[in-house]
Structures are given as C-alpha cells and as structure tokens.
Scaffold this motif. Sequence first.
Motif, short mmCIF file in Angstrom:
data_model
loop_
_atom_site.label_atom_id
_atom_site.label_comp_id
_atom_site.label_asym_id
_atom_site.label_seq_id
_atom_site.Cartn_x
_atom_site.Cartn_y
_atom_site.Cartn_z
N ILE A 253 0.72 -1.13 -0.16
CA ILE A 253 -0.13 0.10 0.08
C ILE A 253 0.76 1.44 0.00
O ILE A 253 0.86 2.08 -0.80
N ASN A 254 1.81 1.40 1.10
CA ASN A 254 2.66 2.57 1.02
C ASN A 254 3.62 2.28 -0.08
O ASN A 254 4.72 1.58 -0.11
N THR A 255 3.62 3.45 -0.72
CA THR A 255 4.37 3.56 -2.15
C THR A 255 4.97 4.95 -2.15
O THR A 255 4.55 5.86 -1.95
N VAL A 256 6.49 5.01 -2.43
CA VAL A 256 7.19 6.22 -3.06
C VAL A 256 7.67 6.19 -4.37
O VAL A 256 8.07 5.07 -4.79
N SER A 257 7.41 7.28 -4.91
CA SER A 257 7.75 7.38 -6.20
C SER A 257 8.91 8.15 -6.40
O SER A 257 8.94 9.28 -5.53
N ALA A 258 9.84 7.81 -7.28
CA ALA A 258 11.02 8.83 -7.24
C ALA A 258 11.57 8.98 -8.68
O ALA A 258 11.04 7.98 -9.63
N GLU A 259 12.26 9.98 -9.14
CA GLU A 259 12.97 10.27 -10.45
C GLU A 259 14.32 10.75 -9.95
O GLU A 259 14.27 11.70 -9.69
N VAL A 260 15.16 10.21 -10.62
CA VAL A 260 16.61 10.78 -10.40
C VAL A 260 17.40 10.39 -11.90
O VAL A 260 17.10 9.59 -12.60
N ASP A 261 18.72 11.05 -11.98
CA ASP A 261 19.79 10.78 -12.69
C ASP A 261 20.09 9.28 -13.16
O ASP A 261 20.27 8.53 -11.75
#
Length: 142
Positions: free
Chosen positions: A63-71
């Motif tokens: 349920i607990n989701t973290v979204s990320a965007e990095v180089d």
Amino acid sequence: MKLLTIGWREWVALPSLGIGQIKTKIDTGARSSSLHAFDIQIVEFQGKQRIRFKVHPIQRDTINTVSAEVDLLEYRPVRNSGGQTELRPVILTDIELMGKRWLIELTLTNRDAMGFRMLLGRQAIRGQFLIDCRQSFLSNSK
C-alpha cells in the motif's frame, strides 16, 4: 578517528528519494548496495537519461508507495543471490544512518522475494562504520 558501530540490520533514510526509513540488511558479502524498485522506466530530460521508479519501503506492505525520479548513473552487471548476473540500473543518492549523511551508489532491482527491501554493501560503508553482527538496530531511528 573512532568509527561508530552498527548492527547487521539497521533503519536507514534515503532523503533524496523521499524515504524516511527503510529496514536495511548490512551485507559485507555484497560489494554493491541494492534497493527494491518496481515500475522502472527510463526517461529523457534535457538530454540526460533519468530513471523513474517506485518503492514499497515497508516489507510485506504494498500500500505505502514512494515514487522517485533521479539521474541514471549507468547500468552495471551484478551477480544476484542466486548466482545469476543481471544488468541493473545504478543511481547516486544520499543515505542517513547514525546521524551521518553521505552519497552512495545504489542498484535498483525487484527484491519482493527477499527478506529486506534494501542491502547496504561494503562499498557504501567502507571507512564509515564497524559492524557488530550480534546486534541489530543500534541506530534507534525507528
């Protein structure tokens, strides 16, 4: 310089990824560090390759989701726990443990079947800590 002691598993933070805490296995048998990631996508932004992904930072919690965007730093061949070599994306991010904050390289892979969402390998902790394999969660950050 006196090194701080950590246990064989610790709670760490990955602030740049928006992860306040994740249970991590300290694995001196692993050269590189690894983070559980899924829905991995490579995107172009201003001529650079970036990687977009999601993380379930809590084991057995979808349920607990973290979204990320990095180089995207690079792709690197890594031998997994089954002895198979897989080509994994590598990112550079900051980590916090025992009041210290520093940059580490992190490979991204699906660790759903593994006991920990993250492994902290020997390259990331070299010169930073001593490990007491009889202890756990010495950072008390949970």
